[in-house]
Design a protein around this motif. Structure first.
Motif, PDB file in Angstrom:
ATOM      1  N   ARG A  69     -31.511 -57.831  22.253  1.00 39.22           N
ATOM      2  CA  ARG A  69     -30.303 -58.338  21.611  1.00 39.22           C
ATOM      3  C   ARG A  69     -29.074 -57.631  22.200  1.00 39.22           C
ATOM      4  O   ARG A  69     -29.188 -56.622  22.897  1.00 39.22           O
ATOM      5  CB  ARG A  69     -30.372 -58.134  20.099  1.00 39.22           C
ATOM      6  CG  ARG A  69     -31.467 -58.933  19.400  1.00 39.22           C
ATOM      7  CD  ARG A  69     -31.280 -58.888  17.883  1.00 39.22           C
ATOM      8  NE  ARG A  69     -31.232 -57.504  17.396  1.00 39.22           N
ATOM      9  CZ  ARG A  69     -32.295 -56.830  16.957  1.00 39.22           C
ATOM     10  NH1 ARG A  69     -33.499 -57.407  16.966  1.00 39.22           N
ATOM     11  NH2 ARG A  69     -32.170 -55.589  16.543  1.00 39.22           N
ATOM     12  N   ASP A  71     -26.756 -55.730  20.811  1.00 36.91           N
ATOM     13  CA  ASP A  71     -26.583 -54.323  20.440  1.00 36.91           C
ATOM     14  C   ASP A  71     -27.601 -53.434  21.166  1.00 36.91           C
ATOM     15  O   ASP A  71     -27.293 -52.284  21.519  1.00 36.91           O
ATOM     16  CB  ASP A  71     -26.656 -54.123  18.920  1.00 36.91           C
ATOM     17  CG  ASP A  71     -27.901 -54.707  18.278  1.00 36.91           C
ATOM     18  OD1 ASP A  71     -28.791 -55.205  19.014  1.00 36.91           O
ATOM     19  OD2 ASP A  71     -27.987 -54.673  17.032  1.00 36.91           O
ATOM     20  N   VAL A  92     -22.216 -47.992  19.493  1.00 36.14           N
ATOM     21  CA  VAL A  92     -22.449 -49.401  19.855  1.00 36.14           C
ATOM     22  C   VAL A  92     -21.439 -50.330  19.179  1.00 36.14           C
ATOM     23  O   VAL A  92     -20.800 -51.154  19.856  1.00 36.14           O
ATOM     24  CB  VAL A  92     -23.906 -49.815  19.559  1.00 36.14           C
ATOM     25  CG1 VAL A  92     -24.064 -51.334  19.654  1.00 36.14           C
ATOM     26  CG2 VAL A  92     -24.853 -49.122  20.527  1.00 36.14           C
ATOM     27  N   PRO A  93     -21.241 -50.251  17.860  1.00 31.20           N
ATOM     28  CA  PRO A  93     -20.225 -51.129  17.236  1.00 31.20           C
ATOM     29  C   PRO A  93     -18.814 -50.866  17.777  1.00 31.20           C
ATOM     30  O   PRO A  93     -18.022 -51.806  17.910  1.00 31.20           O
ATOM     31  CB  PRO A  93     -20.317 -50.776  15.747  1.00 31.20           C
ATOM     32  CG  PRO A  93     -21.654 -50.165  15.561  1.00 31.20           C
ATOM     33  CD  PRO A  93     -21.960 -49.456  16.840  1.00 31.20           C
ATOM     34  N   LEU A  96     -18.593 -52.721  21.147  1.00 37.72           N
ATOM     35  CA  LEU A  96     -18.563 -54.175  20.965  1.00 37.72           C
ATOM     36  C   LEU A  96     -17.218 -54.620  20.391  1.00 37.72           C
ATOM     37  O   LEU A  96     -16.675 -55.659  20.796  1.00 37.72           O
ATOM     38  CB  LEU A  96     -19.706 -54.622  20.050  1.00 37.72           C
ATOM     39  CG  LEU A  96     -21.102 -54.586  20.681  1.00 37.72           C
ATOM     40  CD1 LEU A  96     -22.172 -54.891  19.639  1.00 37.72           C
ATOM     41  CD2 LEU A  96     -21.195 -55.586  21.829  1.00 37.72           C
ATOM     42  N   ALA A 102     -17.801 -57.794  18.267  1.00 41.69           N
ATOM     43  CA  ALA A 102     -18.385 -57.091  17.123  1.00 41.69           C
ATOM     44  C   ALA A 102     -19.321 -57.985  16.305  1.00 41.69           C
ATOM     45  O   ALA A 102     -20.287 -57.503  15.709  1.00 41.69           O
ATOM     46  CB  ALA A 102     -17.267 -56.536  16.230  1.00 41.69           C
ATOM     47  N   GLY A 105     -23.625 -58.795  17.753  1.00 37.53           N
ATOM     48  CA  GLY A 105     -24.605 -57.757  18.063  1.00 37.53           C
ATOM     49  C   GLY A 105     -26.054 -58.184  17.953  1.00 37.53           C
ATOM     50  O   GLY A 105     -26.914 -57.664  18.666  1.00 37.53           O
ATOM     51  N   LYS A 106     -26.367 -59.126  17.076  1.00 38.38           N
ATOM     52  CA  LYS A 106     -27.758 -59.514  16.849  1.00 38.38           C
ATOM     53  C   LYS A 106     -28.193 -60.730  17.667  1.00 38.38           C
ATOM     54  O   LYS A 106     -29.308 -61.216  17.510  1.00 38.38           O
ATOM     55  CB  LYS A 106     -27.982 -59.795  15.352  1.00 38.38           C
ATOM     56  CG  LYS A 106     -27.728 -58.589  14.454  1.00 38.38           C
ATOM     57  CD  LYS A 106     -28.541 -57.372  14.891  1.00 38.38           C
ATOM     58  CE  LYS A 106     -28.242 -56.151  14.031  1.00 38.38           C
ATOM     59  NZ  LYS A 106     -28.945 -54.937  14.546  1.00 38.38           N
ATOM     60  N   VAL A 120     -20.169 -58.209  27.030  1.00 46.19           N
ATOM     61  CA  VAL A 120     -21.265 -57.321  26.626  1.00 46.19           C
ATOM     62  C   VAL A 120     -21.609 -56.362  27.767  1.00 46.19           C
ATOM     63  O   VAL A 120     -21.854 -55.170  27.542  1.00 46.19           O
ATOM     64  CB  VAL A 120     -22.507 -58.140  26.213  1.00 46.19           C
ATOM     65  CG1 VAL A 120     -23.692 -57.207  25.931  1.00 46.19           C
ATOM     66  CG2 VAL A 120     -22.194 -58.980  24.978  1.00 46.19           C
ATOM     67  N   ARG A 124     -21.568 -52.356  27.516  1.00 48.96           N
ATOM     68  CA  ARG A 124     -22.715 -51.516  27.877  1.00 48.96           C
ATOM     69  C   ARG A 124     -22.312 -50.437  28.881  1.00 48.96           C
ATOM     70  O   ARG A 124     -22.741 -49.286  28.787  1.00 48.96           O
ATOM     71  CB  ARG A 124     -23.831 -52.383  28.462  1.00 48.96           C
ATOM     72  CG  ARG A 124     -25.076 -51.595  28.815  1.00 48.96           C
ATOM     73  CD  ARG A 124     -26.182 -52.481  29.351  1.00 48.96           C
ATOM     74  NE  ARG A 124     -25.803 -53.141  30.593  1.00 48.96           N
ATOM     75  CZ  ARG A 124     -26.575 -54.020  31.228  1.00 48.96           C
ATOM     76  NH1 ARG A 124     -27.749 -54.356  30.720  1.00 48.96           N
ATOM     77  NH2 ARG A 124     -26.179 -54.571  32.348  1.00 48.96           N
TER      78      ARG A 124
END
Length: 337
Positions: A69, A71, A92-93, A96, A102, A105-106, A120, A124
């Protein structure tokens, strides 16, 4: 030799095969240089593995892990560096949110658009807080509208992270001029020109830089004579033209008058200084501009104009002029500079 100062964005541009990506991969650690050194700050990283260089890298095809995913993709670099789970949950949040993702993430990469996947990939790369961010043609796979939006996002990202140093490889001169503090122009594995973005555009040091960055008209001129201040006078065919001698070319020399397409304007009278008469070869309307190609003195030249209700016809004779302070003289020898 290339120096990128802390907090700068430097763009490397050049035609395909010029060595842009190879240079970037050498900085990243994926290509070992045959000679020379690579320094990040005071650290010599020439022989360090990529993961020890404190570098983030974003490539053209995003290279997201399809089975993870969003995140999890962003967390990957943090876990590889041994970050604690509570640090990962916080970082991570943050990353994003920094790239406007934000709420995604999923999701899996296949559920995102190309522009979203690129965001993304940037998140990363930023997650481990690298000293240097390397961008290898990150927008080339995106359509024009998304590319413009991503340029704005990258500019905003750098304003939010003013200490982040960015080396940006692109074949798109608009991207380079929009984002970069300094630009390097490469050809055949060598740096042909390097300087501030505006300075390099207005005062290219050689023919290749003038032609590659901004598609300049280069008028062959002779018998340079000094004028007032930084100006000089030259002969283009039977016409005397004036321009800035920014590179201080010597008296009597041959050179090129570098005129950008937007520097040409229609002349009110043939007596205006720096006026050239030519024959229209083509007229193209592109919505916000008219592109006009004309021939004068045995040379084919281009000019751009705001949209005209009655543009000139093919075969028509036109008179155009330029302001001497807006154009510059470039050495005839391509090896100069």
């Amino acid at each position: 030799t290339l120096t990128v100062h802390p907090g700068e964005i430097v763009a490397l541009i050049g035609p395909s095969g010029s060595g842009k990506t190879t240079a970037l991969r050498a900085v990243a650690g994926f290509v070992k240089p045959s000679s020379g050194r690579i320094l990040i700050g005071d650290r010599d990283v020439t022989h360090l593995a990529p993961y020890d260089r404190k570098i983030g890298m974003v490539v053209q095809n995003y290279a997201l892990f399809p089975h993870m995913r969003v995140d999890e993709n962003v967390a990957f670099g943090l876990r590889a560096h041994g970050a604690a789970e509570d640090v990962i949950r916080k970082r991570v949040p943050e990353c994003l949110a920094m790239v406007g993702m934000a709420a995604y993430g999923k999701r899996y990469p296949r559920e995102l658009s190309g522009g979203q996947q690129q965001r993304v990939a940037i998140a990363r790369a930023l997650a481990p807080r690298p000293q240097v961010l390397l961008l290898d043609e990150p927008l080339s796979a995106l359509d024009a509208q998304i590319r413009r939006s991503m340029l704005d996002e990258l500019a905003k990202l750098h304003r939010d992270l003013p200490n982040l140093t960015v080396l940006y490889v692109t074949h798109d001169q608009t991207e380079a001029l929009t984002l970069a503090n300094h630009i390097g122009i490469m050809r055949d594995g060598r740096l042909q020109a390097f300087g501030g973005a505006q300075s390099l555009f207005r005062h290219p040091p050689n023919r290749f830089a003038a032609e590659f960055l901004g598609r300049a008209n280069l008028l062959p001129a002779s018998n340079l004579q000094p004028g007032e201040g930084e100006r000089a006078h030259v002969r283009f065919g039977g016409t005397v033209l004036s321009a800035r001698n920014h590179h201080r070319l010597p008296k009597g020399s041959d050179c090129l008058v570098c005129v950008r397409p937007h520097d040409f304007r229609f002349a009110r009278t043939a007596a205006q200084p720096n006026t050239i008469s030519g024959t229209v070869v083509s007229v193209q309307w592109q919505g916000d501009v008219h592109n006009i190609t004309f021939e004068a003195g045995g040379e084919t030249m281009r000019m751009t104009s705001t949209p005209m209700a009655s543009p000139p016809e093919i075969g028509e004779t036109i008179a155009v002029h330029f302001d001497a302070d807006e154009v510059t003289l470039v050495p005839e020898d391509a090896r100069h500079g």
